[in-house]
Design a protein around this motif. Structure first.
Motif, PDB file in Angstrom:
ATOM      1  N   SER A  84       0.861  -1.177   0.000  1.00 42.86           N
ATOM      2  CA  SER A  84       0.000   0.000   0.000  1.00 42.86           C
ATOM      3  C   SER A  84       0.901   1.232   0.000  1.00 42.86           C
ATOM      4  O   SER A  84       1.810   1.336   0.832  1.00 42.86           O
ATOM      5  N   LEU A  85       0.661   2.141  -0.951  1.00 39.30           N
ATOM      6  CA  LEU A  85       1.481   3.340  -1.093  1.00 39.30           C
ATOM      7  C   LEU A  85       0.682   4.592  -0.788  1.00 39.30           C
ATOM      8  O   LEU A  85      -0.513   4.654  -1.070  1.00 39.30           O
ATOM      9  N   THR A  86       1.355   5.612  -0.263  1.00 32.59           N
ATOM     10  CA  THR A  86       0.772   6.939  -0.129  1.00 32.59           C
ATOM     11  C   THR A  86       1.706   7.910  -0.841  1.00 32.59           C
ATOM     12  O   THR A  86       2.895   7.974  -0.532  1.00 32.59           O
ATOM     13  N   LEU A  87       1.145   8.626  -1.829  1.00 33.67           N
ATOM     14  CA  LEU A  87       1.890   9.608  -2.605  1.00 33.67           C
ATOM     15  C   LEU A  87       1.319  10.995  -2.334  1.00 33.67           C
ATOM     16  O   LEU A  87       0.125  11.132  -2.070  1.00 33.67           O
ATOM     17  N   GLU A  88       2.164  12.006  -2.421  1.00 33.51           N
ATOM     18  CA  GLU A  88       1.712  13.382  -2.235  1.00 33.51           C
ATOM     19  C   GLU A  88       2.341  14.268  -3.295  1.00 33.51           C
ATOM     20  O   GLU A  88       3.526  14.157  -3.583  1.00 33.51           O
ATOM     21  N   ARG A  89       1.531  15.170  -3.858  1.00 35.61           N
ATOM     22  CA  ARG A  89       2.019  16.084  -4.896  1.00 35.61           C
ATOM     23  C   ARG A  89       2.645  17.298  -4.235  1.00 35.61           C
ATOM     24  O   ARG A  89       2.009  17.983  -3.438  1.00 35.61           O
ATOM     25  N   ALA A  91       5.316  20.870  -4.974  1.00 34.94           N
ATOM     26  CA  ALA A  91       5.294  22.002  -5.907  1.00 34.94           C
ATOM     27  C   ALA A  91       5.756  21.599  -7.301  1.00 34.94           C
ATOM     28  O   ALA A  91       5.226  22.086  -8.298  1.00 34.94           O
ATOM     29  N   THR A  92       6.726  20.683  -7.382  1.00 34.62           N
ATOM     30  CA  THR A  92       7.249  20.308  -8.703  1.00 34.62           C
ATOM     31  C   THR A  92       7.189  18.816  -8.983  1.00 34.62           C
ATOM     32  O   THR A  92       7.183  18.410 -10.138  1.00 34.62           O
ATOM     33  N   HIS A  93       7.173  17.980  -7.947  1.00 31.85           N
ATOM     34  CA  HIS A  93       7.196  16.529  -8.133  1.00 31.85           C
ATOM     35  C   HIS A  93       6.242  15.847  -7.156  1.00 31.85           C
ATOM     36  O   HIS A  93       5.848  16.425  -6.146  1.00 31.85           O
ATOM     37  N   TRP A  94       5.955  14.599  -7.463  1.00 33.44           N
ATOM     38  CA  TRP A  94       5.257  13.739  -6.521  1.00 33.44           C
ATOM     39  C   TRP A  94       6.293  13.177  -5.555  1.00 33.44           C
ATOM     40  O   TRP A  94       7.466  13.063  -5.890  1.00 33.44           O
ATOM     41  N   ALA A  95       5.851  12.792  -4.368  1.00 33.87           N
ATOM     42  CA  ALA A  95       6.744  12.192  -3.382  1.00 33.87           C
ATOM     43  C   ALA A  95       6.066  10.966  -2.779  1.00 33.87           C
ATOM     44  O   ALA A  95       4.842  10.935  -2.616  1.00 33.87           O
ATOM     45  N   LEU A  96       6.874   9.980  -2.480  1.00 37.06           N
ATOM     46  CA  LEU A  96       6.417   8.786  -1.782  1.00 37.06           C
ATOM     47  C   LEU A  96       6.511   9.093  -0.296  1.00 37.06           C
ATOM     48  O   LEU A  96       7.598   9.338   0.229  1.00 37.06           O
ATOM     49  N   VAL A  97       5.360   9.146   0.390  1.00 40.23           N
ATOM     50  CA  VAL A  97       5.354   9.532   1.805  1.00 40.23           C
ATOM     51  C   VAL A  97       4.994   8.380   2.735  1.00 40.23           C
ATOM     52  O   VAL A  97       5.118   8.508   3.950  1.00 40.23           O
ATOM     53  N   GLY A  98       4.553   7.257   2.166  1.00 36.45           N
ATOM     54  CA  GLY A  98       4.210   6.121   3.009  1.00 36.45           C
ATOM     55  C   GLY A  98       4.170   4.822   2.231  1.00 36.45           C
ATOM     56  O   GLY A  98       3.713   4.796   1.080  1.00 36.45           O
ATOM     57  N   ILE A  99       4.683   3.765   2.857  1.00 37.60           N
ATOM     58  CA  ILE A  99       4.614   2.418   2.283  1.00 37.60           C
ATOM     59  C   ILE A  99       4.230   1.479   3.415  1.00 37.60           C
ATOM     60  O   ILE A  99       4.801   1.551   4.504  1.00 37.60           O
ATOM     61  N   GLU A 100       3.278   0.602   3.137  1.00 38.52           N
ATOM     62  CA  GLU A 100       2.885  -0.391   4.136  1.00 38.52           C
ATOM     63  C   GLU A 100       2.696  -1.741   3.457  1.00 38.52           C
ATOM     64  O   GLU A 100       2.295  -1.816   2.294  1.00 38.52           O
ATOM     65  N   ARG A 101       2.953  -2.772   4.191  1.00 32.92           N
ATOM     66  CA  ARG A 101       2.716  -4.139   3.734  1.00 32.92           C
ATOM     67  C   ARG A 101       1.308  -4.510   4.191  1.00 32.92           C
ATOM     68  O   ARG A 101       0.948  -4.269   5.345  1.00 32.92           O
ATOM     69  N   GLU A 102       0.509  -5.051   3.280  1.00 28.60           N
ATOM     70  CA  GLU A 102      -0.865  -5.436   3.627  1.00 28.60           C
ATOM     71  C   GLU A 102      -1.127  -6.875   3.221  1.00 28.60           C
ATOM     72  O   GLU A 102      -0.572  -7.358   2.233  1.00 28.60           O
ATOM     73  N   THR A 103      -1.989  -7.518   3.963  1.00 30.82           N
ATOM     74  CA  THR A 103      -2.462  -8.850   3.606  1.00 30.82           C
ATOM     75  C   THR A 103      -3.918  -8.708   3.189  1.00 30.82           C
ATOM     76  O   THR A 103      -4.731  -8.166   3.939  1.00 30.82           O
ATOM     77  N   ILE A 104      -4.218  -9.150   1.966  1.00 31.50           N
ATOM     78  CA  ILE A 104      -5.579  -9.029   1.425  1.00 31.50           C
ATOM     79  C   ILE A 104      -6.051 -10.391   0.938  1.00 31.50           C
ATOM     80  O   ILE A 104      -5.251 -11.308   0.756  1.00 31.50           O
ATOM     81  N   TRP A 105      -7.360 -10.510   0.713  1.00 29.78           N
ATOM     82  CA  TRP A 105      -7.902 -11.722   0.111  1.00 29.78           C
ATOM     83  C   TRP A 105      -7.571 -11.723  -1.374  1.00 29.78           C
ATOM     84  O   TRP A 105      -7.476 -10.669  -1.996  1.00 29.78           O
TER      85      TRP A 105
END
Length: 176
Positions: A84-89, A91-105
């Motif tokens: 699971s990723l969290t990205l944030e825009r 002023a000039t670029h996107w940034a990766l602000v969060g990464i999590e490992r998830e277990t899903i069906w």
């Protein structure tokens, strides 16, 4: 996790962060900086096509999780590991602000949640509804319709006919 700006010279940092979170899991996870960059690009393009500008997207956050492998795996009731990723825009670029490992069906679909800035929503609403006018209505009665129109602009409607149908229902509800 520290924020990592998504640009080519940070690819190794992004992939190292993904590797730390994913561990040995590879099959249904996000493992490359190119995949993260593609996600950011796709989100940005989607909203630019709807009328937003890069400047208005400042502060936009996207939470994304890929889906499972599908129903053939689901019959066995399997769970899979994904990223699971969290990205944030910025002023000039996107940034990766969060990464999590998830277990899903295995049958779970991909999930994306976008939080737009008010400036982006207004740009999208103006692009979607810019040629519509409300005649003979005081501005105080226009504000509730405008707020609902902003909601309509964010809906995944496939055509302007769908948006107009929704707006007609809103006008009838507000007795305009």
């Amino acid at each position: 996790m520290r924020k990592i700006v998504i640009k080519p010279n940070n690819a190794l940092r992004i992939e190292e962060a993904l590797k730390q979170v994913n561990g040995r899991a590879r099959a249904h996870t996000i493992t490359t900086a190119r995949a993260v960059e593609a996600l950011a690009h796709d989100v940005e393009q989607t909203f630019i096509e709807r009328g937003a500008t890069k400047k208005s997207l400042l502060g936009t956050q996207v939470q994304h999780r890929p889906g499972g492998p599908g129903n053939s795996y689901a019959k066995a009731g399997l769970q899979v590991i994904t990223t699971s990723l969290t990205l944030e825009r910025g002023a000039t670029h996107w940034a990766l602000v969060g990464i999590e490992r998830e277990t899903i069906w295995a049958s779970d679909k991909k999930k994306s949640h976008v939080a737009l800035s008010e400036a982006a929503i207004r740009k999208i609403a103006k692009a979607a509804l810019g040629d519509l006018n409300i005649v003979g209505t005081p501005s105080s009665r226009f504000e509730p319709l405008f707020q609902r129109a902003l909601t309509v602009a964010c809906m995944p409607c496939h055509s302007s006919h769908e948006k107009l149908a929704i707006l007609k229902m809103l006008e009838a509800e507000l007795h305009i």
